[in-house]
Design a protein around this motif. Structure first.
Motif, PDB file in Angstrom:
ATOM      1  N   SER A 261     -15.437  30.258   9.777  1.00  0.00           N
ATOM      2  CA  SER A 261     -14.442  30.797  10.718  1.00  0.00           C
ATOM      3  C   SER A 261     -15.095  31.605  11.840  1.00  0.00           C
ATOM      4  N   ARG A 262     -16.171  32.330  11.539  1.00  0.00           N
ATOM      5  CA  ARG A 262     -16.842  33.110  12.587  1.00  0.00           C
ATOM      6  C   ARG A 262     -17.518  32.189  13.596  1.00  0.00           C
ATOM      7  N   GLU A 263     -18.146  31.128  13.101  1.00  0.00           N
ATOM      8  CA  GLU A 263     -18.770  30.169  14.009  1.00  0.00           C
ATOM      9  C   GLU A 263     -17.716  29.441  14.842  1.00  0.00           C
ATOM     10  N   LEU A 264     -16.579  29.145  14.223  1.00  0.00           N
ATOM     11  CA  LEU A 264     -15.485  28.498  14.945  1.00  0.00           C
ATOM     12  C   LEU A 264     -15.019  29.382  16.102  1.00  0.00           C
ATOM     13  N   LYS A 265     -14.861  30.666  15.858  1.00  0.00           N
ATOM     14  CA  LYS A 265     -14.412  31.586  16.907  1.00  0.00           C
ATOM     15  C   LYS A 265     -15.448  31.672  18.024  1.00  0.00           C
ATOM     16  N   SER A 266     -16.726  31.645  17.668  1.00  0.00           N
ATOM     17  CA  SER A 266     -17.783  31.691  18.691  1.00  0.00           C
ATOM     18  C   SER A 266     -17.745  30.439  19.558  1.00  0.00           C
ATOM     19  N   LEU A 267     -17.560  29.294  18.911  1.00  0.00           N
ATOM     20  CA  LEU A 267     -17.507  28.033  19.648  1.00  0.00           C
ATOM     21  C   LEU A 267     -16.278  27.985  20.555  1.00  0.00           C
ATOM     22  N   LEU A 268     -15.148  28.466  20.047  1.00  0.00           N
ATOM     23  CA  LEU A 268     -13.929  28.503  20.853  1.00  0.00           C
ATOM     24  C   LEU A 268     -14.084  29.455  22.043  1.00  0.00           C
ATOM     25  N   ALA A 269     -14.797  30.552  21.842  1.00  0.00           N
ATOM     26  CA  ALA A 269     -15.022  31.500  22.937  1.00  0.00           C
ATOM     27  C   ALA A 269     -15.797  30.836  24.070  1.00  0.00           C
ATOM     28  N   VAL A 270     -16.799  30.031  23.713  1.00  0.00           N
ATOM     29  CA  VAL A 270     -17.573  29.311  24.726  1.00  0.00           C
ATOM     30  C   VAL A 270     -16.705  28.275  25.425  1.00  0.00           C
ATOM     31  N   ALA A 271     -15.919  27.525  24.653  1.00  0.00           N
ATOM     32  CA  ALA A 271     -15.041  26.513  25.244  1.00  0.00           C
ATOM     33  C   ALA A 271     -14.060  27.144  26.225  1.00  0.00           C
ATOM     34  N   LYS A 272     -13.474  28.259  25.835  1.00  0.00           N
ATOM     35  CA  LYS A 272     -12.500  28.936  26.701  1.00  0.00           C
ATOM     36  C   LYS A 272     -13.172  29.434  27.973  1.00  0.00           C
ATOM     37  N   LEU A 273     -14.365  29.984  27.851  1.00  0.00           N
ATOM     38  CA  LEU A 273     -15.116  30.460  29.014  1.00  0.00           C
ATOM     39  C   LEU A 273     -15.392  29.308  29.980  1.00  0.00           C
ATOM     40  N   CYS A 274     -15.761  28.154  29.424  1.00  0.00           N
ATOM     41  CA  CYS A 274     -16.142  26.998  30.249  1.00  0.00           C
ATOM     42  C   CYS A 274     -14.954  26.406  31.005  1.00  0.00           C
ATOM     43  N   VAL A 275     -13.825  26.237  30.340  1.00  0.00           N
ATOM     44  CA  VAL A 275     -12.687  25.583  30.992  1.00  0.00           C
ATOM     45  C   VAL A 275     -11.971  26.516  31.963  1.00  0.00           C
ATOM     46  N   ARG A 276     -12.248  27.805  31.891  1.00  0.00           N
ATOM     47  CA  ARG A 276     -11.591  28.761  32.785  1.00  0.00           C
ATOM     48  C   ARG A 276     -12.502  29.229  33.906  1.00  0.00           C
ATOM     49  N   CYS A 277     -13.708  28.681  33.992  1.00  0.00           N
ATOM     50  CA  CYS A 277     -14.690  29.212  34.936  1.00  0.00           C
ATOM     51  C   CYS A 277     -14.391  28.834  36.384  1.00  0.00           C
ATOM     52  N   GLY A 278     -13.714  27.672  36.625  1.00  0.00           N
ATOM     53  CA  GLY A 278     -13.441  27.249  37.992  1.00  0.00           C
ATOM     54  C   GLY A 278     -14.721  26.925  38.738  1.00  0.00           C
ATOM     55  N   ASP A 279     -14.762  27.266  40.043  1.00  0.00           N
ATOM     56  CA  ASP A 279     -15.938  26.978  40.864  1.00  0.00           C
ATOM     57  C   ASP A 279     -17.003  28.056  40.766  1.00  0.00           C
ATOM     58  N   LYS A 280     -16.711  29.134  40.050  1.00  0.00           N
ATOM     59  CA  LYS A 280     -17.670  30.230  39.944  1.00  0.00           C
ATOM     60  C   LYS A 280     -17.876  30.606  38.484  1.00  0.00           C
ATOM     61  N   PRO A 281     -18.780  29.882  37.798  1.00  0.00           N
ATOM     62  CA  PRO A 281     -19.036  30.176  36.385  1.00  0.00           C
ATOM     63  C   PRO A 281     -19.462  31.623  36.187  1.00  0.00           C
TER      64      PRO A 281
END
Length: 301
Positions: A261-281
């Motif tokens: 579950s901790r690794e899942l949350k870490s992976l989801l945090a990265v996914a959320k960061l990536c899809v919300r970054c727009g043109d300015k990561p």
């Protein structure tokens, strides 16, 4: 470590430029008839888009390889040969290695072993044994490591890269191999042209697109769902303010309770960061790789 890499980067790139400025890289040239025979008349398509068709092929030596037909590419032979040489100079554990090419009325690139096929086949084919949690983590980290190499340790950086489950191949040990890198279609900027608008730590628009693709891929690994239509459904889910309460509904049922579950949350945090970054990561690929390696216990390359 981050400062050390920044300090050594100019020397590494200078060495790469010298190594690439010598003689033409020796690359096997395949006759068209061998390409057609190996693909069984272009029978099995792995993936396709507006400028590429990728086929599963088998030569007489028995190995399963990937052959890409380059479409809508109006440049002359000299430009094509330079692009082939650039691709041939790319060496990373998580990039599909170029074995050769074919020119004539149709142009092809021949890549290395893809014994286990594409990631998409393993996520969507009910006949195949489902990928376990550790393998999925290994694939995610491998893709990020390849992207770090393409964006940080190449001059110019390789911004033309497609990241999805169809174009990521798996070797016999389930190591991820990016297969759709370089060789733009006509009308687009070429991989050999430096992108001066994007800083070296990759925080510009081109990288924003790559980040978004990475985020969608991670969601595919977590949910087992296809990213058709650009992964709109997956992106909408993770952008919701209360997506955490629905994780158990979106998680791939094939995983059962075998995930951490901790690794899942870490992976989801990265996914959320990536899809919300727009043109300015908000983070570089190097920072994402370092974060994942800190949070997830996977042997390093």
């Amino acid at each position: 470590m981050h400062r050390l890499i920044r300090k050594l980067r100019p020397r590494l790139l200078s060495w790469l430029r010298r190594s690439r400025s010598g003689q033409i890289l020796f690359m096997k040239r395949f006759p068209y008839k061998d390409i057609k025979r190996a693909t069984d008349g272009f029978e099995t398509i792995m993936y396709t888009n507006s400028h590429i068709a990728a086929y599963k092929a088998r030569f007489h030596d028995g190995g399963v390889v990937l052959i890409k037909e380059i479409r809508d590419y109006d440049q002359g032979k000299d430009v094509f040969y330079r692009e082939v040489q650039l691709l041939g100079c790319l060496h990373h554990r998580h990039l599909l290695a170029l074995r050769g090419f074919s020119t004539g009325h149709r142009r092809f690139l021949v890549f290395d072993n893809i014994e286990r096929g594409s990631l998409k086949e393993h996520l969507n084919d009910p006949i195949r044994t489902p990928l376990n949690w550790r393998t999925r983590l290994q694939i995610a980290i491998g893709v990020v490591a390849a992207l770090e190499y393409l964006l940080l340790f190449n001059e110019p950086p390789m911004y033309h890269v497609s990241i999805n489950s169809s174009s990521i191949m798996l070797d016999e040990n389930f190591n991820a191999k990016l297969s759709d890198v370089g060789l733009q279609s006509s009308g687009e900027s070429y991989v050999t042209v430096p992108h001066t608008s994007c800083p070296k730590d990759c925080m510009g628009q081109e990288c924003g697109n790559i980040m978004f693709q990475l985020g969608v891929l991670i969601l595919e690994l977590i949910t087992g769902q296809s990213s058709e239509n650009g992964g709109a459904d997956l992106v909408q889910w993770i952008r919701e303010s209360r997506f955490c309460s629905s994780i158990h509904k979106m998680l791939d049922p094939d995983l059962g309770s075998s995930y951490d579950s901790r690794e899942l949350k870490s992976l989801l945090a990265v996914a959320k960061l990536c899809v919300r970054c727009g043109d300015k990561p908000k983070a570089s690929m190097q920072q994402i790789l370092r974060y994942l390696r800190k949070k997830i216990e996977i042997p390093r390359d």
